[in-house]
Design an enzyme around this catalytic site. Structure first.
Site, PDB file in Angstrom:
ATOM      1  N   GLY A  69      -7.812  -8.931 -17.172  1.00 47.43           N
ATOM      2  CA  GLY A  69      -8.470  -9.561 -18.315  1.00 47.43           C
ATOM      3  C   GLY A  69      -9.387 -10.720 -17.978  1.00 47.43           C
ATOM      4  O   GLY A  69      -9.817 -11.460 -18.866  1.00 47.43           O
ATOM      5  N   THR A  70      -9.747 -10.868 -16.692  1.00 48.36           N
ATOM      6  CA  THR A  70     -10.646 -11.984 -16.334  1.00 48.36           C
ATOM      7  C   THR A  70     -11.986 -11.865 -17.054  1.00 48.36           C
ATOM      8  O   THR A  70     -12.534 -12.857 -17.539  1.00 48.36           O
ATOM      9  CB  THR A  70     -10.920 -12.032 -14.813  1.00 48.36           C
ATOM     10  OG1 THR A  70     -11.266 -10.711 -14.377  1.00 48.36           O
ATOM     11  CG2 THR A  70      -9.745 -12.538 -14.025  1.00 48.36           C
ATOM     12  N   GLY A  71     -12.503 -10.630 -17.115  1.00 51.68           N
ATOM     13  CA  GLY A  71     -13.827 -10.430 -17.731  1.00 51.68           C
ATOM     14  C   GLY A  71     -13.792 -10.721 -19.227  1.00 51.68           C
ATOM     15  O   GLY A  71     -14.706 -11.375 -19.761  1.00 51.68           O
ATOM     16  N   CYS A  72     -12.747 -10.262 -19.913  1.00 57.13           N
ATOM     17  CA  CYS A  72     -12.626 -10.493 -21.363  1.00 57.13           C
ATOM     18  C   CYS A  72     -12.525 -11.990 -21.632  1.00 57.13           C
ATOM     19  O   CYS A  72     -13.190 -12.531 -22.533  1.00 57.13           O
ATOM     20  CB  CYS A  72     -11.378  -9.815 -21.924  1.00 57.13           C
ATOM     21  SG  CYS A  72     -11.314  -8.056 -21.594  1.00 57.13           S
ATOM     22  N   LYS A  91     -21.322 -10.883 -13.119  1.00 54.62           N
ATOM     23  CA  LYS A  91     -20.133 -11.598 -12.626  1.00 54.62           C
ATOM     24  C   LYS A  91     -19.792 -11.135 -11.208  1.00 54.62           C
ATOM     25  O   LYS A  91     -19.985  -9.972 -10.870  1.00 54.62           O
ATOM     26  CB  LYS A  91     -18.936 -11.318 -13.548  1.00 54.62           C
ATOM     27  CG  LYS A  91     -19.157 -11.789 -14.979  1.00 54.62           C
ATOM     28  CD  LYS A  91     -18.102 -11.259 -15.924  1.00 54.62           C
ATOM     29  CE  LYS A  91     -18.151  -9.758 -16.061  1.00 54.62           C
ATOM     30  NZ  LYS A  91     -17.215  -9.207 -17.060  1.00 54.62           N
ATOM     31  N   THR A 108      -5.286 -10.764 -12.067  1.00 56.33           N
ATOM     32  CA  THR A 108      -6.651 -10.916 -12.588  1.00 56.33           C
ATOM     33  C   THR A 108      -6.907  -9.972 -13.763  1.00 56.33           C
ATOM     34  O   THR A 108      -8.051  -9.642 -14.070  1.00 56.33           O
ATOM     35  CB  THR A 108      -7.685 -10.630 -11.477  1.00 56.33           C
ATOM     36  OG1 THR A 108      -7.371  -9.355 -10.911  1.00 56.33           O
ATOM     37  CG2 THR A 108      -7.677 -11.699 -10.407  1.00 56.33           C
TER      38      THR A 108
HETATM   39  N1  LIG Z   1     -10.238 -14.049  -7.422  1.00 57.62           N
HETATM   40  C1  LIG Z   1     -11.066 -14.777  -8.182  1.00 57.62           C
HETATM   41  N2  LIG Z   1     -11.156 -16.126  -8.000  1.00 57.62           N
HETATM   42  C2  LIG Z   1     -11.975 -16.880  -8.780  1.00 57.62           C
HETATM   43  N3  LIG Z   1     -12.737 -16.369  -9.766  1.00 57.62           N
HETATM   44  C3  LIG Z   1     -12.702 -15.041  -9.994  1.00 57.62           C
HETATM   45  C4  LIG Z   1     -11.862 -14.172  -9.219  1.00 57.62           C
HETATM   46  N4  LIG Z   1     -12.013 -12.906  -9.697  1.00 57.62           N
HETATM   47  C5  LIG Z   1     -12.897 -12.979 -10.710  1.00 57.62           C
HETATM   48  N5  LIG Z   1     -13.336 -14.260 -10.892  1.00 57.62           N
HETATM   49  C6  LIG Z   1     -14.237 -14.754 -11.940  1.00 57.62           C
HETATM   50  O1  LIG Z   1     -13.742 -14.209 -13.162  1.00 57.62           O
HETATM   51  C7  LIG Z   1     -14.825 -13.864 -14.034  1.00 57.62           C
HETATM   52  C8  LIG Z   1     -14.750 -12.386 -14.372  1.00 57.62           C
HETATM   53  O2  LIG Z   1     -15.254 -11.654 -13.267  1.00 57.62           O
HETATM   54  P1  LIG Z   1     -14.918 -10.160 -12.899  1.00 57.62           P
HETATM   55  O3  LIG Z   1     -16.023  -9.690 -12.028  1.00 57.62           O
HETATM   56  O4  LIG Z   1     -13.516 -10.096 -12.376  1.00 57.62           O
HETATM   57  O5  LIG Z   1     -14.956  -9.476 -14.332  1.00 57.62           O
HETATM   58  P2  LIG Z   1     -14.419  -8.075 -14.792  1.00 57.62           P
HETATM   59  O6  LIG Z   1     -14.362  -7.132 -13.642  1.00 57.62           O
HETATM   60  O7  LIG Z   1     -15.241  -7.694 -15.945  1.00 57.62           O
HETATM   61  O8  LIG Z   1     -12.939  -8.364 -15.262  1.00 57.62           O
HETATM   62  P3  LIG Z   1     -11.896  -7.313 -15.958  1.00 57.62           P
HETATM   63  O9  LIG Z   1     -10.784  -7.183 -14.994  1.00 57.62           O
HETATM   64  O10 LIG Z   1     -11.459  -8.008 -17.182  1.00 57.62           O
HETATM   65  O11 LIG Z   1     -12.616  -6.035 -16.214  1.00 57.62           O
HETATM   66  C9  LIG Z   1     -16.095 -14.292 -13.292  1.00 57.62           C
HETATM   67  O12 LIG Z   1     -16.435 -15.604 -13.702  1.00 57.62           O
HETATM   68  C10 LIG Z   1     -15.667 -14.263 -11.815  1.00 57.62           C
HETATM   69  O13 LIG Z   1     -16.462 -15.121 -11.020  1.00 57.62           O
HETATM   70  C1  LIG Z   2      -8.476  -3.288 -24.406  1.00 56.33           C
HETATM   71  C2  LIG Z   2      -9.059  -3.661 -23.097  1.00 56.33           C
HETATM   72  N1  LIG Z   2     -10.300  -4.199 -23.065  1.00 56.33           N
HETATM   73  C3  LIG Z   2     -10.850  -4.555 -21.888  1.00 56.33           C
HETATM   74  C4  LIG Z   2     -10.160  -4.389 -20.706  1.00 56.33           C
HETATM   75  C5  LIG Z   2     -10.810  -4.762 -19.377  1.00 56.33           C
HETATM   76  O1  LIG Z   2     -10.145  -5.773 -18.757  1.00 56.33           O
HETATM   77  C6  LIG Z   2      -8.855  -3.834 -20.772  1.00 56.33           C
HETATM   78  N2  LIG Z   2      -8.114  -3.652 -19.663  1.00 56.33           N
HETATM   79  N3  LIG Z   2      -8.339  -3.482 -21.975  1.00 56.33           N
END
Ligand SMILES: Nc1ncnc2c1ncn2[C@@H]1O[C@H](COP(=O)(O)OP(=O)(O)OP(=O)(O)O)[C@@H](O)[C@H]1O
Ligand SMILES: Cc1ncc(CO)c(N)n1
Length: 274
Positions: A211-214, A175, A209
């Protein structure tokens, strides 16, 4: 009587509701999938950060998974925060027992910097979890830790994807949320063992942002549960997270959650010609 597709999340609880189990279940619900859960750790967490972590015993994690495996079943499952090597080994063992394949989100560090995976558990992710992965969805720092590749160019990213595939994941999505080279776009790279594809959107300037990854990996899991291909599910997940970030909510004082309603709100608006 209606039948419904099911998805299981094996992850940590986020009391603030923006990430973890809560984000996963909200996303499953929005995408019409019946959600079940096995909690690996309880976090006391809000938009300002992780205040405390209380891990479940591996036995309790296994018991929750068995409650699903022996009764309800599942069409897809994802893993999130797993915290320790003991929990990872237990989860991988239960996944293999039921013959499931997982969407593995190798969660390591929360936005505020708190560690959600013990350092000594990284090897267990590589050895036990990666071979269970239909798809692994690291962000850039997680891909670096899992492969030892320092990612600064597109070629580095592709090299890391190939190494993650070699560890046993059938598909790899790296990502692009953390891509420091990309100011205008957010681009995710998919590798299926043969070809590379990109899913790209406009980068939205926002602090909300959490929880975007979850949310992304939960939408991907819902797509797979609904019988879609990995490619179509990745497209769905990218659309879902884009709308959830774009239409953000004003919740909390720090990194606020994304808007899990946004995808369906937008669909209704489009249906009504707005
Ligand atoms: N500012 C943004 N604008 C548009 N899309 C975004 C943005 N930030 C993240 N994304 C998208 O959100 C999704 C998650 O990406 P990201 O790399 O942020 O995951 P993450 O770091 O695992 O998230 P988390 O904060 O939950 O750990 C991907 O599809 C990414 O392209
Ligand atoms: C419980 C939990 N899982 C995943 C993440 C990563 O976004 C978080 N902040 N908290």
């Amino acid at each position: 009587m209606r039948t419904v597709r099911k998805a299981l999340t094996i992850a940590g609880s986020d009391s603030g509701g923006g990430a973890g189990i809560q984000a996963d279940l909200k996303t499953f619900q929005e995408l019409g999938v019946y959600g079940t859960s096995a909690i690996t750790a309880v976090t006391a967490q809000n938009t300002l950060g992780v205040q405390d972590i209380y891990p479940m015993s591996p036995k309790m994690v296994a018991a929750q998974i068995d409650c699903i495996g022996e009764d309800i079943g599942t069409d897809a499952l994802k893993t999130g925060m797993l915290f320790s090597a003991d929990i990872i080994i237990t989860v991988a063992e239960r996944i293999n027992h039921y013959g499931w394949q997982a969407i593995v989100d190798p969660v390591m560090i929360a936005k505020g910097g708190a560690s959600l995976l013990q350092t000594e558990a990284v090897e267990a992710v590589k050895k036990y979890l990666m071979p269970c992965a239909l798809v692994v969805t690291p962000n850039i720092p997680e891909a670096e830790v899992l492969t030892g590749v320092r990612i600064s160019t597109e070629e580095d990213k592709k090299h890391a994807a190939v190494l993650l595939h070699k560890l046993g994941a059938k598909h790899v999505i790296i990502k692009g949320g953390h891509d420091e080279n990309s100011h205008d776009s957010a681009s995710d790279l998919l590798y299926n063992g043969q070809d590379f594809s990109y899913f790209t959107s406009a980068r939205i300037p926002t602090k909300n942002t959490h929880g975007t990854g979850c949310t992304f990996s939960a939408a991907l899991t819902a797509g797979i549960a609904n019988g879609e291909s990995v490619m179509d599910s990745a497209k769905l997940a990218k659309d879902f997270i884009q709308m959830a970030i774009q239409d953000d909510l004003n919740i909390g004082k720090g990194h606020g959650p994304t808007n899990h309603f946004a995808y369906n709100h937008r669909r209704v608006e489009m249906k009504n010609g707005r």
